[in-house]
Scaffold this active site. Structure first.
Site, short mmCIF file in Angstrom:
data_model
loop_
_atom_site.label_atom_id
_atom_site.label_comp_id
_atom_site.label_asym_id
_atom_site.label_seq_id
_atom_site.Cartn_x
_atom_site.Cartn_y
_atom_site.Cartn_z
N ARG A 1 0.82 -1.21 0.00
CA ARG A 1 0.00 0.00 0.00
C ARG A 1 0.85 1.26 0.00
O ARG A 1 1.82 1.37 0.74
CB ARG A 1 -0.92 0.01 1.23
N HIS A 2 0.46 2.22 -0.84
CA HIS A 2 1.14 3.50 -0.86
C HIS A 2 0.70 4.31 0.35
O HIS A 2 -0.49 4.35 0.69
CB HIS A 2 0.80 4.25 -2.15
N PRO A 3 1.62 4.99 1.04
CA PRO A 3 1.24 5.69 2.27
C PRO A 3 0.42 6.95 2.05
O PRO A 3 -0.30 7.37 2.97
CB PRO A 3 2.60 6.03 2.92
#
Length: 400
Positions: free
Chosen positions: A226-228
């Site tokens: 997941r991208h932050p």
């Protein structure tokens, strides 16, 4: 592109040889200078992964080079090397910082022989005590650099990147440094030494994660796939047990994505309408998308989303990656015959696409080019080369 440049590659194992192979892929003549016993990589994985006696580890980063086996600890060997330096444009080496001076390969010595020489040096951590003699293997550099702390699942154990990112990124930087040094010499007539540290390269690759820390004081952590700061930008399990990666970044892609998965309602849902809303409510969005993607196989989703111009792709295995049509279309898989048996082996192709690029030759056997190289570059006659062979200064045609 670099066809008029000659590079002496004294590196070994992975990162440095990868740099030499990149330069060969750009067209440079790369001469691999090996000790008489050969690069240690010739022994790595020999029993597990080899082809006609050639270890896969060595094969992966030594295409397009010739091999000259030379004893640099022997004064006569150093004289041979100096003759090569006089006729070369660059030297790559990855010795511990105190070794070049002991071997007579330091900056001042080599530039006195060839003032136009670029010396590209790869080190592990730093060139001063107490770090100069510290071993800096890939895992250690990944640990020191912080990259392991942002790799893996949230709250889980730190995880190393799945391939040798510290070594290979060091090789990328080293190749770029070498090209820069050769261009400087070409313009100014004066060479110099440029140094690349494996740790420096990994710190440099932290880019925006480090910059955000400098700005906010917030320490980045692992987020899995997941991208932050972008949502959705993650992987989702599908009906076939495989995963699909999806990253519809920006409002236009978000709306296109919602239409493609048959959930236009999500585009108007106040929890997900704007980018900041999707980030704040990423857990709720993930739960919905897990249900959506579980209804079809990853290949079906991939084809459908690709046709809809949505940024998405199946999560490939290495086998899937090298067998996919794109790898063939981009000539990223090449086939070469073994020089002795004639059996065909596949290799990764050249990522640099330019007019006149040719597939690289099969990785060299130890010392196979010693005689031809010294005759062509240095003007040695066969009698002089025979004497060097008899004195164990060089070897030729050794085992692969």
């Amino acid at each position: 592109m670099l066809s008029s440049f000659t590079v002496l590659d004294l590196t070994w194992v992975l990162g440095g040889p990868f740099a030499g192979q990149l330069l060969a892929q750009l067209g440079a003549e790369v001469i691999k200078i090996e000790p008489l016993e050969g690069d240690m990589a010739r022994q790595v994985s020999r029993h597990a992964m080899e082809f006609e006696g050639d270890p896969g580890f060595f094969l992966s980063v030594n295409r397009g080079k010739s091999s000259l086996a030379l004893d640099l600890k022997n004064p006569k060997g150093r004289e041979v090397f100096y003759d090569l330096v006089r006729r070369s444009d660059a030297v790559l080496y990855g010795f511990a910082p105190d070794v070049p001076r002991r071997l007579g390969l330091d900056r001042d010595t080599l530039l006195a022989i060839n003032p136009r020489l670029c010396i590209a040096q790869l080190i592990g951590l730093h060139d001063q005590p107490p770090y100069a003699s510290a071993p800096a293997f890939d895992l250690i550099v990944q640990a020191l650099s912080g990259v392991m702390s942002v790799t893996g699942e949230p709250g889980g154990r730190p995880v190393r990147v799945g391939y040798q990112i510290a070594d290979l990124a060091g090789g990328l930087y080293l190749a770029l440094a070498c090209v820069g040094g050769m261009l400087k010499a070409l313009k100014s007539g004066r060479g110099d030494l440029v140094q690349v540290s494996l740790l420096d390269c990994q710190l440099a690759l932290l880019t925006w994660q480090a910059q955000n820390y400098f700005l906010s004081g917030e320490v980045p952590t692992a987020n899995g796939a997941r991208h932050p700061v972008i949502a959705p930008s993650d992987i989702y399990p599908c009906l076939d047990g495989r995963f699909i990666a999806v990253s519809p970044t920006g409002q236009q892609f978000w709306q296109t994505f919602c239409a493609a998965i048959g959930r236009t309602d999500l585009a108007e849902d106040p929890r997900f309408k704007l980018a900041k809303d999707r980030v704040e409510n990423v857990e709720a969005l993930t739960a919905i998308l897990n249900e959506v993607f579980a209804a079809r196989a990853s290949t079906e989703w991939a084809e459908h989303l690709f046709a809809s111009r949505v940024p998405a792709a199946p999560v490939n295995s290495v086998a899937d990656a090298v067998e996919q049509p794109l790898a063939r279309l981009r000539a990223m898989v090449e086939e070469l015959p073994h020089p002795r048996s004639g059996k065909t082996l596949r290799f990764l192709g050249n990522p640099f696409k330019y007019a006149g690029a040719e597939p690289l030759s099969y990785p060299p056997a130890l010392g196979a080019d010693s005689r031809a190289t010294l005759r062509r570059l240095c003007g040695y006659d066969d009698a002089a080369i025979d004497q060097l062979v008899q004195q164990r200064v060089i070897s030729e045609g050794g085992p692969a």
